[in-house]
Design a protein around this motif. Structure first.
Motif, PDB file in Angstrom:
ATOM      1  N   ASN A 131       0.867  26.344  57.801  1.00 50.89           N
ATOM      2  CA  ASN A 131      -0.584  26.157  57.707  1.00 50.89           C
ATOM      3  C   ASN A 131      -1.117  26.520  56.318  1.00 50.89           C
ATOM      4  O   ASN A 131      -2.206  26.079  55.942  1.00 50.89           O
ATOM      5  CB  ASN A 131      -1.308  27.015  58.752  1.00 50.89           C
ATOM      6  CG  ASN A 131      -1.071  26.539  60.170  1.00 50.89           C
ATOM      7  OD1 ASN A 131      -0.751  25.375  60.386  1.00 50.89           O
ATOM      8  ND2 ASN A 131      -1.218  27.430  61.125  1.00 50.89           N
ATOM      9  N   TYR A 132      -0.355  27.331  55.582  1.00 46.39           N
ATOM     10  CA  TYR A 132      -0.818  27.827  54.292  1.00 46.39           C
ATOM     11  C   TYR A 132      -0.092  27.178  53.112  1.00 46.39           C
ATOM     12  O   TYR A 132      -0.318  27.557  51.963  1.00 46.39           O
ATOM     13  CB  TYR A 132      -0.620  29.342  54.211  1.00 46.39           C
ATOM     14  CG  TYR A 132      -1.206  30.093  55.374  1.00 46.39           C
ATOM     15  CD1 TYR A 132      -2.574  30.204  55.543  1.00 46.39           C
ATOM     16  CD2 TYR A 132      -0.376  30.702  56.328  1.00 46.39           C
ATOM     17  CE1 TYR A 132      -3.113  30.900  56.619  1.00 46.39           C
ATOM     18  CE2 TYR A 132      -0.899  31.394  57.403  1.00 46.39           C
ATOM     19  CZ  TYR A 132      -2.266  31.483  57.538  1.00 46.39           C
ATOM     20  OH  TYR A 132      -2.804  32.168  58.614  1.00 46.39           O
ATOM     21  N   PHE A 134       0.712  23.796  51.015  1.00 45.52           N
ATOM     22  CA  PHE A 134       0.187  22.459  50.772  1.00 45.52           C
ATOM     23  C   PHE A 134       0.907  21.817  49.584  1.00 45.52           C
ATOM     24  O   PHE A 134       1.322  22.502  48.651  1.00 45.52           O
ATOM     25  CB  PHE A 134      -1.317  22.520  50.475  1.00 45.52           C
ATOM     26  CG  PHE A 134      -2.142  23.033  51.618  1.00 45.52           C
ATOM     27  CD1 PHE A 134      -2.631  22.171  52.585  1.00 45.52           C
ATOM     28  CD2 PHE A 134      -2.435  24.389  51.724  1.00 45.52           C
ATOM     29  CE1 PHE A 134      -3.390  22.634  53.634  1.00 45.52           C
ATOM     30  CE2 PHE A 134      -3.191  24.871  52.774  1.00 45.52           C
ATOM     31  CZ  PHE A 134      -3.671  23.995  53.745  1.00 45.52           C
ATOM     32  N   TYR A 135       1.013  20.506  49.640  1.00 48.10           N
ATOM     33  CA  TYR A 135       1.583  19.752  48.529  1.00 48.10           C
ATOM     34  C   TYR A 135       0.809  20.048  47.253  1.00 48.10           C
ATOM     35  O   TYR A 135      -0.420  19.996  47.219  1.00 48.10           O
ATOM     36  CB  TYR A 135       1.530  18.261  48.854  1.00 48.10           C
ATOM     37  CG  TYR A 135       2.027  17.350  47.748  1.00 48.10           C
ATOM     38  CD1 TYR A 135       3.350  17.419  47.309  1.00 48.10           C
ATOM     39  CD2 TYR A 135       1.168  16.436  47.153  1.00 48.10           C
ATOM     40  CE1 TYR A 135       3.808  16.588  46.302  1.00 48.10           C
ATOM     41  CE2 TYR A 135       1.626  15.586  46.146  1.00 48.10           C
ATOM     42  CZ  TYR A 135       2.939  15.674  45.727  1.00 48.10           C
ATOM     43  OH  TYR A 135       3.388  14.849  44.731  1.00 48.10           O
ATOM     44  N   GLY A 137       0.375  22.876  46.012  1.00 47.51           N
ATOM     45  CA  GLY A 137      -0.175  24.223  46.052  1.00 47.51           C
ATOM     46  C   GLY A 137       0.796  25.228  45.459  1.00 47.51           C
ATOM     47  O   GLY A 137       1.938  24.896  45.097  1.00 47.51           O
ATOM     48  N   LEU A 151       6.308  17.960  51.430  1.00 44.42           N
ATOM     49  CA  LEU A 151       6.347  18.723  52.677  1.00 44.42           C
ATOM     50  C   LEU A 151       7.256  18.024  53.680  1.00 44.42           C
ATOM     51  O   LEU A 151       7.315  16.793  53.745  1.00 44.42           O
ATOM     52  CB  LEU A 151       4.941  18.859  53.262  1.00 44.42           C
ATOM     53  CG  LEU A 151       3.913  19.607  52.416  1.00 44.42           C
ATOM     54  CD1 LEU A 151       2.565  19.626  53.140  1.00 44.42           C
ATOM     55  CD2 LEU A 151       4.363  21.031  52.117  1.00 44.42           C
ATOM     56  N   THR A 187      -5.450  30.804  49.459  1.00 43.13           N
ATOM     57  CA  THR A 187      -5.227  29.752  50.442  1.00 43.13           C
ATOM     58  C   THR A 187      -5.259  30.322  51.850  1.00 43.13           C
ATOM     59  O   THR A 187      -5.863  29.738  52.765  1.00 43.13           O
ATOM     60  CB  THR A 187      -3.876  29.062  50.190  1.00 43.13           C
ATOM     61  OG1 THR A 187      -3.863  28.486  48.885  1.00 43.13           O
ATOM     62  CG2 THR A 187      -3.622  27.971  51.219  1.00 43.13           C
TER      63      THR A 187
END
Length: 204
Positions: A131-132, A134-135, A137, A151, A187
């Motif tokens: 959930n934390y 991200f592409y 990120g 991902l 995030t």
């Protein structure tokens, strides 16, 4: 606090067992130990540890059972290379992102692809942490600030450049290796806040 810019990979010289902890002796360079004092915080594979003794460029860290259980320091052996970063000082350039040195979870290396064109590592993590992540990120990998690649259903890819491989221990990774993960704190706050607001609206 740390920036995720690894300063060196340093060898574990000895590991001494005691009740409830292990003491790691790490061989560092004179540049890394300059100005370092007992009680200072140093990131070891992204884990914030306190220097308990400094002797001739050898630095000692006590690692508690809880830390050994939730990080890859529990599987570290004499002769292994550890990513080292001294704590952030005011006025220093921040080339990565802010890290606390508190590891959230361990990832498992699912695949390594090393060709003339690329060096990719695929990591698998517990689904709750996706959930934390991200592409494009940020994420802390063994204390190294890196950008998330593609991902997957239960993990993500890392695309590593030669400079990162030269300065860190990530080129030691093989399938099955366990890697310390620290997610980006900003995030996490944003995701948790949005989820809480949406949950409250559903209850209203």
């Amino acid at each position: 606090m740390f920036t995720g810019i690894v300063q060196a990979t340093c060898e574990v010289v000895s590991i001494n067992n005691a009740t409830g902890l292990k003491t790691f002796e790490i061989a560092m360079t004179p540049e890394l130990t300059q100005g370092l004092v007992t009680g200072a915080s140093v990131a070891n594979n992204g884990v914030c540890l306190t220097a308990t003794k400094i002797l001739n460029d050898k630095v000692f860290f006590d690692v508690m059972e809880e830390t050994l259980a939730v990080t890859n320091l529990g599987n570290t052996n004499v002769g292994d290379r550890i990513n080292i970063e001294r704590s952030l000082t005011f006025g220093s350039e921040i080339g990565g992102h802010i890290l606390s040195g508190h590891v959230h979870t361990l990832a498992t290396v699912k695949a390594v692809s090393n060709t003339d064109e690329h060096y990719n590592i695929e990591l698998q993590v517990n689904p709750q942490w996706m959930n934390y992540i991200f592409y494009k990120g940020f994420v802390g990998i063994n204390g190294c600030s890196l950008t998330v690649g593609k991902l997957t259903d239960n993990g993500f890819m890392l695309h590593l450049i030669p400079e990162t491989l030269k300065l860190t221990n990530l080129d030691d990774c093989t399938v099955g290796s366990r890697i310390n993960i620290e997610i980006d704190s900003q995030t996490q706050v944003i995701v948790d806040t949005v989820e809480r607001i949406l949950a409250n609206k559903q209850l209203a």
